[in-house]
Enzyme design. Structure first.
Site, PDB file in Angstrom:
ATOM      1  N   TYR A 121       0.845  -1.207   0.000  1.00  0.00           N
ATOM      2  CA  TYR A 121       0.000   0.000   0.000  1.00  0.00           C
ATOM      3  C   TYR A 121       0.875   1.249   0.000  1.00  0.00           C
ATOM      4  O   TYR A 121       0.683   2.160  -0.811  1.00  0.00           O
ATOM      5  CB  TYR A 121      -0.901  -0.028   1.240  1.00  0.00           C
ATOM      6  CG  TYR A 121      -1.847   1.146   1.355  1.00  0.00           C
ATOM      7  CD1 TYR A 121      -2.985   1.225   0.562  1.00  0.00           C
ATOM      8  CD2 TYR A 121      -1.618   2.163   2.282  1.00  0.00           C
ATOM      9  CE1 TYR A 121      -3.864   2.303   0.675  1.00  0.00           C
ATOM     10  CE2 TYR A 121      -2.495   3.237   2.402  1.00  0.00           C
ATOM     11  CZ  TYR A 121      -3.612   3.300   1.599  1.00  0.00           C
ATOM     12  OH  TYR A 121      -4.494   4.358   1.714  1.00  0.00           O
TER      13      TYR A 121
ATOM     14  N   LYS B  75       1.127   4.054  -3.073  1.00  0.00           N
ATOM     15  CA  LYS B  75       0.795   5.469  -2.910  1.00  0.00           C
ATOM     16  C   LYS B  75       2.012   6.351  -3.203  1.00  0.00           C
ATOM     17  O   LYS B  75       1.855   7.471  -3.710  1.00  0.00           O
ATOM     18  CB  LYS B  75       0.249   5.727  -1.504  1.00  0.00           C
ATOM     19  CG  LYS B  75      -1.115   5.054  -1.234  1.00  0.00           C
ATOM     20  CD  LYS B  75      -2.218   5.560  -2.154  1.00  0.00           C
ATOM     21  CE  LYS B  75      -3.601   5.102  -1.703  1.00  0.00           C
ATOM     22  NZ  LYS B  75      -4.674   5.541  -2.605  1.00  0.00           N
TER      23      LYS B  75
HETATM   24  P1  NDP Z   1     -13.545   3.019   1.522  1.00  0.00           P
HETATM   25  O1  NDP Z   1     -13.192   1.580   1.670  1.00  0.00           O
HETATM   26  O2  NDP Z   1     -14.648   3.584   2.339  1.00  0.00           O
HETATM   27  O3  NDP Z   1     -13.828   3.365  -0.006  1.00  0.00           O
HETATM   28  C1  NDP Z   1     -13.086   2.786  -1.031  1.00  0.00           C
HETATM   29  C2  NDP Z   1     -13.868   2.998  -2.302  1.00  0.00           C
HETATM   30  O4  NDP Z   1     -13.134   2.425  -3.405  1.00  0.00           O
HETATM   31  C3  NDP Z   1     -15.220   2.325  -2.250  1.00  0.00           C
HETATM   32  O5  NDP Z   1     -16.187   3.169  -2.843  1.00  0.00           O
HETATM   33  C4  NDP Z   1     -15.022   1.084  -3.103  1.00  0.00           C
HETATM   34  O6  NDP Z   1     -16.245   0.751  -3.729  1.00  0.00           O
HETATM   35  C5  NDP Z   1     -14.025   1.602  -4.135  1.00  0.00           C
HETATM   36  N1  NDP Z   1     -13.318   0.522  -4.790  1.00  0.00           N
HETATM   37  C6  NDP Z   1     -12.471  -0.370  -4.229  1.00  0.00           C
HETATM   38  N2  NDP Z   1     -12.031  -1.227  -5.152  1.00  0.00           N
HETATM   39  C7  NDP Z   1     -12.634  -0.878  -6.328  1.00  0.00           C
HETATM   40  C8  NDP Z   1     -12.594  -1.386  -7.639  1.00  0.00           C
HETATM   41  N3  NDP Z   1     -11.837  -2.446  -7.952  1.00  0.00           N
HETATM   42  N4  NDP Z   1     -13.333  -0.775  -8.589  1.00  0.00           N
HETATM   43  C9  NDP Z   1     -14.108   0.300  -8.296  1.00  0.00           C
HETATM   44  N5  NDP Z   1     -14.171   0.834  -7.064  1.00  0.00           N
HETATM   45  C10 NDP Z   1     -13.443   0.249  -6.095  1.00  0.00           C
HETATM   46  O7  NDP Z   1     -12.176   3.797   1.815  1.00  0.00           O
HETATM   47  P2  NDP Z   1     -11.749   5.324   1.798  1.00  0.00           P
HETATM   48  O8  NDP Z   1     -12.867   6.196   1.473  1.00  0.00           O
HETATM   49  O9  NDP Z   1     -11.008   5.528   3.027  1.00  0.00           O
HETATM   50  O10 NDP Z   1     -10.687   5.300   0.607  1.00  0.00           O
HETATM   51  C11 NDP Z   1     -10.705   6.213  -0.472  1.00  0.00           C
HETATM   52  C12 NDP Z   1      -9.269   6.549  -0.838  1.00  0.00           C
HETATM   53  O11 NDP Z   1      -8.657   7.240   0.261  1.00  0.00           O
HETATM   54  C13 NDP Z   1      -8.387   5.339  -1.104  1.00  0.00           C
HETATM   55  O12 NDP Z   1      -7.572   5.606  -2.231  1.00  0.00           O
HETATM   56  C14 NDP Z   1      -7.529   5.242   0.144  1.00  0.00           C
HETATM   57  O13 NDP Z   1      -6.295   4.624  -0.106  1.00  0.00           O
HETATM   58  C15 NDP Z   1      -7.387   6.703   0.498  1.00  0.00           C
HETATM   59  N6  NDP Z   1      -7.005   6.970   1.885  1.00  0.00           N
HETATM   60  C16 NDP Z   1      -7.836   6.619   2.918  1.00  0.00           C
HETATM   61  C17 NDP Z   1      -7.446   6.879   4.220  1.00  0.00           C
HETATM   62  C18 NDP Z   1      -8.291   6.516   5.398  1.00  0.00           C
HETATM   63  O14 NDP Z   1      -7.792   6.548   6.532  1.00  0.00           O
HETATM   64  N7  NDP Z   1      -9.568   6.196   5.227  1.00  0.00           N
HETATM   65  C19 NDP Z   1      -6.157   7.517   4.513  1.00  0.00           C
HETATM   66  C20 NDP Z   1      -5.378   7.855   3.356  1.00  0.00           C
HETATM   67  C21 NDP Z   1      -5.804   7.584   2.100  1.00  0.00           C
HETATM   68  P3  NDP Z   1     -16.822  -0.724  -3.997  1.00  0.00           P
HETATM   69  O15 NDP Z   1     -16.472  -1.569  -2.837  1.00  0.00           O
HETATM   70  O16 NDP Z   1     -18.274  -0.458  -4.195  1.00  0.00           O
HETATM   71  O17 NDP Z   1     -16.157  -1.146  -5.258  1.00  0.00           O
END
Ligand code: NDP
Length: 249
Positions: A152, A156
């Site tokens: 991860y 990033k």
């Molecule tokens: P969530 O798990 O709540 O959301 C992740 C989203 O990505 C979901 O909507 C999921 O939708 C979608 N997703 C995952 N895999 C796929 C795929 N193969 N195709 C399409 N959509 C996909 O996490 P966050 O909101 O926290 O994450 C959002 C971003 O923020 C990420 O890039 C994460 O790395 C980054 N981030 C998050 C942090 C945190 O602490 N929360 C900190 C730093 C960065 P579905 O399952 O419906 O496909």
């Protein structure tokens, strides 16, 4: 920050940060393509957006990525903003046999899919003189994360450099590219990767003793994507409650 007449694609808009971003764009007048795999969660986001297009798609699938761009163009006619937000992690350390599975799946989602989505959207973004915001992580900048999340962190870090290079590539075409790097944000990401720890446990690792809500991250993304940020490109904004500057001595 009016986004009236603007069209945004938000990947990973079915939960967490992406859902908050889609809802915030919509509240400011944008038409939003809401992308994710979970139809029920996508519908929940859509129900809070005035003008949205739900696209159930897996961003790691090349055909799905093409469909996301095509359906957005067919419905809204243009693309002004691409938010490469979909992301996640699978665990595997250099000492166990899950490392290559973790590498392949994490890179496919956090990096390869971003290359693919971006390359497909770029012709339209150039036409619209639009912009891209990539959602990275403070994990790219520290070795403090668990050793099982090395893939991860590396994905990033790659995304950060992708954003910088892309900003240079697209500047002469009038397209801005920026990155945001959140610290802990209360979303489903931990549960989705099998981490049962509480978000509150992470507060002491930040200087402000706090964790963010998705709406705070959405505010920053909207600012960067707006005309107010028209001079900002190639930047990477940390929003981490002081996670990276926390003193332990
Ligand atoms: P969530 O798990 O709540 O959301 C992740 C989203 O990505 C979901 O909507 C999921 O939708 C979608 N997703 C995952 N895999 C796929 C795929 N193969 N195709 C399409 N959509 C996909 O996490 P966050 O909101 O926290 O994450 C959002 C971003 O923020 C990420 O890039 C994460 O790395 C980054 N981030 C998050 C942090 C945190 O602490 N929360 C900190 C730093 C960065 P579905 O399952 O419906 O496909």
């Amino acid at each position: 920050m009016s986004f009236k007449d603007k069209v945004a694609i938000v990947t990973g808009a079915s939960s967490g940060i992406g859902a908050a971003v889609a809802i915030a764009f919509s509240a400011e007048g944008a038409s939003v393509a809401i992308v994710g795999r979970n139809q029920t969660k996508l519908a929940a986001t859509a129900s809070r957006c005035a003008n949205s297009l739900v696209i159930q798609a897996d961003v790691t699938n090349d055909d799905d990525a093409r469909r996301i761009v095509n359906e957005t163009i067919e419905t809204f006619g243009k693309i002004d903003i691409l938010i490469n937000n979909a992301g996640g992690l699978s665990f595997g350390s250099i000492f166990d046999d899950k490392i290559m599975t973790a590498y392949d799946s994490t890179m496919a989602l956090n990096l390869r899919a971003v290359f693919r989505m971006t390359s497909l959207a770029v012709p339209y973004l150039i036409k619209a003189k639009g912009n891209i915001v990539n959602v990275s992580s403070v994990a790219a900048r520290t070795t403090q994360f668990a050793l099982e999340s090395i893939a991860y962190s590396v994905s990033k870090a790659g995304l950060d450099h992708f954003g910088a290079c892309l900003a240079a590539d697209l500047a002469e075409h009038g397209v801005r590219v920026n990155t945001i790097s959140p610290g802990p944000v209360v979303t489903d990401i931990k549960a989705n990767c099998g981490d049962t720890g509480s978000w509150d446990d992470l507060k002491p690792f930040t200087a402000l003793n706090n964790v963010s809500q998705p709406e705070e991250i959405a505010d920053l993304i909207l600012f960067i994507a707006s005309d107010k940020a028209k001079s900002i490109t190639g930047s990477n904004y940390i929003t981490d409650n002081g996670f990276l500057i926390k003193r332990y001595l």
